[in-house]
Design a protein around this motif. Structure first.
Motif, PDB file in Angstrom:
ATOM      1  N   VAL A 177      -7.109   8.000   1.119  1.00 36.52           N
ATOM      2  CA  VAL A 177      -6.688   8.927   0.059  1.00 36.52           C
ATOM      3  C   VAL A 177      -6.191   8.147  -1.161  1.00 36.52           C
ATOM      4  CG1 VAL A 177      -4.937  10.661  -0.550  1.00 36.52           C
ATOM      5  CG2 VAL A 177      -6.224  10.869   1.585  1.00 36.52           C
ATOM      6  N   THR A 178      -5.543   7.028  -0.929  1.00 38.15           N
ATOM      7  CA  THR A 178      -5.068   6.207  -2.041  1.00 38.15           C
ATOM      8  C   THR A 178      -6.235   5.657  -2.851  1.00 38.15           C
ATOM      9  OG1 THR A 178      -3.146   5.615  -0.700  1.00 38.15           O
ATOM     10  CG2 THR A 178      -3.538   4.287  -2.643  1.00 38.15           C
ATOM     11  N   VAL A 179      -7.271   5.166  -2.169  1.00 39.45           N
ATOM     12  CA  VAL A 179      -8.457   4.658  -2.864  1.00 39.45           C
ATOM     13  C   VAL A 179      -9.168   5.787  -3.613  1.00 39.45           C
ATOM     14  CG1 VAL A 179     -10.755   3.645  -2.511  1.00 39.45           C
ATOM     15  CG2 VAL A 179      -8.767   2.665  -1.352  1.00 39.45           C
ATOM     16  N   ILE A 180      -9.281   6.943  -2.977  1.00 33.11           N
ATOM     17  CA  ILE A 180      -9.908   8.094  -3.637  1.00 33.11           C
ATOM     18  C   ILE A 180      -9.130   8.479  -4.895  1.00 33.11           C
ATOM     19  CG2 ILE A 180     -10.364  10.578  -3.395  1.00 33.11           C
ATOM     20  CD1 ILE A 180     -11.123   9.910  -0.427  1.00 33.11           C
ATOM     21  N   THR A 181      -7.807   8.437  -4.821  1.00 33.06           N
ATOM     22  CA  THR A 181      -6.979   8.759  -5.990  1.00 33.06           C
ATOM     23  C   THR A 181      -7.223   7.761  -7.124  1.00 33.06           C
ATOM     24  OG1 THR A 181      -5.283   9.730  -4.566  1.00 33.06           O
ATOM     25  CG2 THR A 181      -4.612   9.125  -6.810  1.00 33.06           C
ATOM     26  N   ALA A 182      -7.305   6.471  -6.784  1.00 28.51           N
ATOM     27  CA  ALA A 182      -7.552   5.453  -7.814  1.00 28.51           C
ATOM     28  C   ALA A 182      -8.900   5.664  -8.490  1.00 28.51           C
ATOM     29  CB  ALA A 182      -7.470   4.061  -7.202  1.00 28.51           C
ATOM     30  N   LEU A 183      -9.891   6.110  -7.747  1.00 27.29           N
ATOM     31  CA  LEU A 183     -11.212   6.388  -8.318  1.00 27.29           C
ATOM     32  C   LEU A 183     -11.233   7.717  -9.079  1.00 27.29           C
ATOM     33  CD1 LEU A 183     -13.441   5.219  -5.353  1.00 27.29           C
ATOM     34  CD2 LEU A 183     -13.118   4.068  -7.556  1.00 27.29           C
TER      35      LEU A 183
ATOM     36  N   CYS B 154       0.828  -1.216   0.000  1.00 29.64           N
ATOM     37  CA  CYS B 154       0.000   0.000   0.000  1.00 29.64           C
ATOM     38  C   CYS B 154       0.858   1.260   0.000  1.00 29.64           C
ATOM     39  CB  CYS B 154      -0.964  -0.018   1.182  1.00 29.64           C
ATOM     40  SG  CYS B 154      -2.205  -1.329   1.036  1.00 29.64           S
ATOM     41  N   SER B 155       2.014   1.222   0.645  1.00 29.25           N
ATOM     42  CA  SER B 155       2.927   2.369   0.617  1.00 29.25           C
ATOM     43  C   SER B 155       3.477   2.587  -0.786  1.00 29.25           C
ATOM     44  CB  SER B 155       4.084   2.160   1.599  1.00 29.25           C
ATOM     45  OG  SER B 155       3.609   2.035   2.910  1.00 29.25           O
ATOM     46  N   VAL B 156       3.809   1.501  -1.458  1.00 27.79           N
ATOM     47  CA  VAL B 156       4.281   1.593  -2.837  1.00 27.79           C
ATOM     48  C   VAL B 156       3.162   2.151  -3.719  1.00 27.79           C
ATOM     49  CG1 VAL B 156       5.106   0.247  -4.820  1.00 27.79           C
ATOM     50  CG2 VAL B 156       5.974  -0.252  -2.524  1.00 27.79           C
ATOM     51  N   MET B 157       1.928   1.705  -3.485  1.00 30.31           N
ATOM     52  CA  MET B 157       0.793   2.190  -4.275  1.00 30.31           C
ATOM     53  C   MET B 157       0.512   3.670  -4.014  1.00 30.31           C
ATOM     54  SD  MET B 157      -0.171   0.023  -6.413  1.00 30.31           S
ATOM     55  CE  MET B 157       1.523  -0.514  -6.548  1.00 30.31           C
ATOM     56  N   GLN B 158       0.820   4.169  -2.826  1.00 32.62           N
ATOM     57  CA  GLN B 158       0.665   5.596  -2.555  1.00 32.62           C
ATOM     58  C   GLN B 158       1.604   6.397  -3.439  1.00 32.62           C
ATOM     59  OE1 GLN B 158       1.246   5.895   1.684  1.00 32.62           O
ATOM     60  NE2 GLN B 158      -0.610   4.738   2.101  1.00 32.62           N
ATOM     61  N   VAL B 159       2.826   5.920  -3.618  1.00 31.54           N
ATOM     62  CA  VAL B 159       3.782   6.584  -4.503  1.00 31.54           C
ATOM     63  C   VAL B 159       3.308   6.483  -5.949  1.00 31.54           C
ATOM     64  CG1 VAL B 159       6.161   6.530  -5.379  1.00 31.54           C
ATOM     65  CG2 VAL B 159       5.721   6.223  -2.925  1.00 31.54           C
ATOM     66  N   VAL B 160       2.822   5.309  -6.339  1.00 33.84           N
ATOM     67  CA  VAL B 160       2.317   5.119  -7.708  1.00 33.84           C
ATOM     68  C   VAL B 160       1.143   6.053  -7.970  1.00 33.84           C
ATOM     69  CG1 VAL B 160       1.157   3.471  -9.245  1.00 33.84           C
ATOM     70  CG2 VAL B 160       3.181   2.767  -7.964  1.00 33.84           C
ATOM     71  N   CYS B 161       0.242   6.188  -6.998  1.00 38.70           N
ATOM     72  CA  CYS B 161      -0.906   7.096  -7.162  1.00 38.70           C
ATOM     73  C   CYS B 161      -0.453   8.541  -7.331  1.00 38.70           C
ATOM     74  CB  CYS B 161      -1.860   6.976  -5.975  1.00 38.70           C
ATOM     75  SG  CYS B 161      -2.950   5.553  -6.091  1.00 38.70           S
ATOM     76  N   ALA B 162       0.492   8.963  -6.511  1.00 42.79           N
ATOM     77  CA  ALA B 162       0.998  10.338  -6.624  1.00 42.79           C
ATOM     78  C   ALA B 162       1.622  10.563  -7.997  1.00 42.79           C
ATOM     79  CB  ALA B 162       2.008  10.613  -5.513  1.00 42.79           C
TER      80      ALA B 162
ATOM     81  N   ARG C 235      -0.458   5.886 -19.164  1.00 41.62           N
ATOM     82  CA  ARG C 235      -1.554   4.911 -19.127  1.00 41.62           C
ATOM     83  C   ARG C 235      -1.187   3.724 -18.249  1.00 41.62           C
ATOM     84  NH1 ARG C 235      -1.616   1.917 -23.899  1.00 41.62           N
ATOM     85  NH2 ARG C 235      -1.333  -0.006 -22.784  1.00 41.62           N
ATOM     86  N   ARG C 236       0.019   3.227 -18.372  1.00 45.07           N
ATOM     87  CA  ARG C 236       0.447   2.058 -17.582  1.00 45.07           C
ATOM     88  C   ARG C 236       0.522   2.391 -16.096  1.00 45.07           C
ATOM     89  NH1 ARG C 236       3.515  -1.803 -21.137  1.00 45.07           N
ATOM     90  NH2 ARG C 236       1.801  -2.369 -22.504  1.00 45.07           N
ATOM     91  N   LEU C 237       1.068   3.532 -15.771  1.00 41.26           N
ATOM     92  CA  LEU C 237       1.161   3.950 -14.377  1.00 41.26           C
ATOM     93  C   LEU C 237      -0.230   4.086 -13.764  1.00 41.26           C
ATOM     94  CD1 LEU C 237       3.342   4.764 -12.310  1.00 41.26           C
ATOM     95  CD2 LEU C 237       3.070   7.114 -13.087  1.00 41.26           C
ATOM     96  N   ARG C 238      -1.135   4.689 -14.499  1.00 46.11           N
ATOM     97  CA  ARG C 238      -2.506   4.858 -14.014  1.00 46.11           C
ATOM     98  C   ARG C 238      -3.227   3.512 -13.917  1.00 46.11           C
ATOM     99  NH1 ARG C 238      -4.288  10.682 -16.704  1.00 46.11           N
ATOM    100  NH2 ARG C 238      -2.901  11.882 -15.342  1.00 46.11           N
ATOM    101  N   SER C 239      -2.919   2.597 -14.811  1.00 45.00           N
ATOM    102  CA  SER C 239      -3.514   1.267 -14.748  1.00 45.00           C
ATOM    103  C   SER C 239      -3.079   0.533 -13.486  1.00 45.00           C
ATOM    104  CB  SER C 239      -3.121   0.437 -15.970  1.00 45.00           C
ATOM    105  OG  SER C 239      -3.646   0.995 -17.131  1.00 45.00           O
ATOM    106  N   VAL C 240      -1.803   0.612 -13.175  1.00 44.80           N
ATOM    107  CA  VAL C 240      -1.301  -0.027 -11.954  1.00 44.80           C
ATOM    108  C   VAL C 240      -1.965   0.594 -10.736  1.00 44.80           C
ATOM    109  CG1 VAL C 240       0.751  -0.365 -10.519  1.00 44.80           C
ATOM    110  CG2 VAL C 240       0.876  -0.751 -12.981  1.00 44.80           C
ATOM    111  N   ALA C 241      -2.067   1.909 -10.720  1.00 44.89           N
ATOM    112  CA  ALA C 241      -2.715   2.585  -9.585  1.00 44.89           C
ATOM    113  C   ALA C 241      -4.168   2.139  -9.458  1.00 44.89           C
ATOM    114  CB  ALA C 241      -2.631   4.101  -9.754  1.00 44.89           C
ATOM    115  N   TYR C 242      -4.915   2.163 -10.533  1.00 46.48           N
ATOM    116  CA  TYR C 242      -6.335   1.823 -10.502  1.00 46.48           C
ATOM    117  C   TYR C 242      -6.564   0.382 -10.059  1.00 46.48           C
ATOM    118  CZ  TYR C 242     -11.036   0.896 -12.365  1.00 46.48           C
ATOM    119  OH  TYR C 242     -12.344   0.518 -12.524  1.00 46.48           O
TER     120      TYR C 242
END
Length: 167
Positions: free
Chosen positions: A65-71, A8-16, A24-31
């Motif tokens: 915040v991470t989930v909100i960012t993915a949405l 989840c910490s890694v995904m927070q960085v990916v979301c940012a 597109r790939r970065l956003r796909s991983v985040a989503y």
């Protein structure tokens, strides 16, 4: 001190990064990864301290915040994944597990829960003992990632169904 190596910490960085860099790939991983793994972390949290500690609030704030960012990516930025982007996210999530397991063995940690399921219980408990749950979790993860593609499907004219995000 806990290193920021949790998935989840890694995904927070990916979301940012996905908000900053329109990849597109970065956003796909985040989503896909956030809505599959981080959301599950909110439902069955593994928190070191109980309410009302700072750690408790920080856990829910950061995961929320991470989930909100993915949405936010598809809903506000109108980003749409390509047909097979969920496989890219699935492979990267597994690459994380493969890379973090030796770190866990070396440091005696449990990042990504590759050594044991969370102490407080989680969905992983239904998938068998270690190491079998690591194999069996692939099935619901892949299925959920595929289901997350359905709002973006395009239907030919005359068929029922529509995309939630089509203009």
């Amino acid at each position: 001190m806990d290193a920021p190596l949790h998935f989840c910490s890694v995904m927070q960085v990916v979301c940012a990064l996905s908000l900053w860099i329109p990849s597109r790939r970065l956003r796909s991983v985040a989503y896909y990864c956030v809505l599959c793994a981080t959301l599950q972390g909110l439902v069955t949290p593994s928190v070191a301290h109980d309410f009302p500690s700072w750690t408790y609030f920080a856990f829910f704030l950061s995961h929320g915040v991470t989930v909100i960012t993915a949405l936010y990516l598809p809903l506000a930025l109108e980003w749409k994944p390509a047909r097979w982007d969920f496989l890219w996210a699935f492979l990267l999530a597994n690459a994380y597990l493969v890379a973090i397991h030796p770190v866990n063995m070396l440091l005696g940690t449990n990042y990504g829960f590759t050594v044991a399921t969370p102490a407080g219980g989680s969905v992983l408990d239904f998938l068998g003992p270690w190491p079998w749950y690591l194999l069996w979790m692939q099935v619901p993860a892949l299925a959920l990632m595929y289901l997350l593609t359905l709002p973006f499907r395009r239907y030919p004219k005359g068929r029922t169904g529509s995309s939630l995000f089509r203009h």
